[in-house]
Design a protein around this motif. Sequence first.
Motif, PDB file in Angstrom:
ATOM      1  N   GLU A  95       0.819  -1.204   0.000  1.00  4.67           N
ATOM      2  CA  GLU A  95       0.000   0.000   0.000  1.00  4.67           C
ATOM      3  C   GLU A  95       0.857   1.261   0.000  1.00  4.67           C
ATOM      4  N   LEU A  96       1.954   1.250   0.750  1.00  2.83           N
ATOM      5  CA  LEU A  96       2.810   2.431   0.859  1.00  2.83           C
ATOM      6  C   LEU A  96       3.840   2.516  -0.262  1.00  2.83           C
ATOM      7  N   GLY A  97       4.054   1.390  -0.949  1.00  2.00           N
ATOM      8  CA  GLY A  97       4.989   1.381  -2.070  1.00  2.00           C
ATOM      9  C   GLY A  97       6.442   1.464  -1.678  1.00  2.00           C
ATOM     10  N   ARG A  98       6.773   1.005  -0.483  1.00  2.00           N
ATOM     11  CA  ARG A  98       8.175   1.009  -0.035  1.00  2.00           C
ATOM     12  C   ARG A  98       8.383  -0.034   1.046  1.00  2.00           C
ATOM     13  N   LYS A  99       9.650  -0.385   1.258  1.00  3.93           N
ATOM     14  CA  LYS A  99      10.000  -1.385   2.253  1.00  3.93           C
ATOM     15  C   LYS A  99      10.124  -0.742   3.634  1.00  3.93           C
ATOM     16  N   VAL A 100       9.844  -1.536   4.649  1.00  7.87           N
ATOM     17  CA  VAL A 100       9.945  -1.083   6.036  1.00  7.87           C
ATOM     18  C   VAL A 100      11.398  -1.153   6.505  1.00  7.87           C
ATOM     19  N   THR A 101      11.844  -0.103   7.209  1.00 10.11           N
ATOM     20  CA  THR A 101      13.207  -0.068   7.752  1.00 10.11           C
ATOM     21  C   THR A 101      13.337  -0.979   8.966  1.00 10.11           C
ATOM     22  N   ALA A 102      12.350  -0.926   9.851  1.00 12.68           N
ATOM     23  CA  ALA A 102      12.370  -1.729  11.083  1.00 12.68           C
ATOM     24  C   ALA A 102      10.934  -1.928  11.564  1.00 12.68           C
ATOM     25  N   LEU A 103      10.742  -3.001  12.313  1.00 19.62           N
ATOM     26  CA  LEU A 103       9.470  -3.255  12.985  1.00 19.62           C
ATOM     27  C   LEU A 103       9.590  -2.830  14.441  1.00 19.62           C
ATOM     28  N   MET A 104       8.453  -2.629  15.099  1.00 26.12           N
ATOM     29  CA  MET A 104       8.473  -2.292  16.518  1.00 26.12           C
ATOM     30  C   MET A 104       7.240  -2.875  17.188  1.00 26.12           C
ATOM     31  N   PRO A 105       7.313  -3.119  18.497  1.00 28.11           N
ATOM     32  CA  PRO A 105       6.107  -3.494  19.234  1.00 28.11           C
ATOM     33  C   PRO A 105       5.250  -2.256  19.469  1.00 28.11           C
TER      34      PRO A 105
END
Length: 373
Positions: A95-105
């Motif tokens: 949906e955002l058209g880009r990869k995530v840098t990091a995940l978080m809780p």
Amino acid sequence: MSTFVLTELDEKAIEYIAVGAAVLGTGGGGDPHIGKLMAIEAIQKHGPVKVVRPEDLNDDDLIVPLSMIGAPTVMNEKIPALSQMTKPLELIEKELGRKVTALMPIEVGGGNSLIPVITAAERGIPVLDADAMGRAFPESQMVTFYLDGMDPSPITMADERGNGILLHAIDGVWEERIARAITIQMGGSASICDYPATGAQIKKSAIPYTLSLAYEIGRTLFESKDLKQNPIEALLKQLNGYALFHGKAADIRRRMEGGFTRGEATFEGTGDHKGRSMKLFFQNEFLLASEDGQSLAVTPDLISLLDQDTGMPITTENLKYGARVTAVGFPCDPKWRTPQGLNTVGPQYFGYDVPYVPIEELTSVQKGAKQHD
């Protein structure tokens, strides 16, 4: 508190965080045992997960929280599938058209503190040492991102059957209404990504180093036996906390209602508190502890139940009749003590007709509650 900061998550770190997050989770956030087993399996398969600090982020980095939504009692019966952990991330990236840098809780509570680790290991991306509550709360808008007016959308959800949902909500309150209804249709438990944030937004709004804090709490409880320390005394000293009540569970009333585990428990006093009784009210999390109608501690301050012998935390869904516990309390993050914070997570919001009084003030007038300096 020490200045210890995590750099990676290995199996030992997961063991410690699972326990520490259950303390900070105030009875909620999902069963830490299930999250722990899934995270350890992911690390054994893919190797340790790197941990990044908020200040190390670039302002335009994309950070996404990943968590479970629903009643903790359901997750005990319906363990999430691995595909359920990764699907919301895939949908939000698309949906955002880009990869995530990091995940978080989204919360440093119970199993939800470890849910991002499972997907981070699978994807080979880091986990952020921060969350948006500093504890666990039951509803989607109960995050520091909401207090700062951040957009929760796009929001993505998945269940164990392969169903995926993409939705846009105008704010966190509407996200809670819509996502909770979807969760009920998904069987009472679902995975969710919401509040995608930039590095700049994280630095402003997230509560930093909460995974490191959970690690230290877990380490204290695990090591207290070897150090011949009383685990509860050691923990209260570490967190500047308060022992509220010593007792055994005499009556527990739990019910599934509106996608939450709600209820109350009554405890008969033991030791110094013999002849007294405490009531503990919860909606996934422990929200109000009272004795003879007088508050001992009240949301948003943290209330946890610890086993009297081991100091290990007991969650709402795992509390059993006859359990001998010490109820403890800790001050919440200052963000929750603001007028907007109290409107969002204070006792009136949950329907409790009591004022919010900081735990430091309540315990100063309560006999048997002792602050550890």
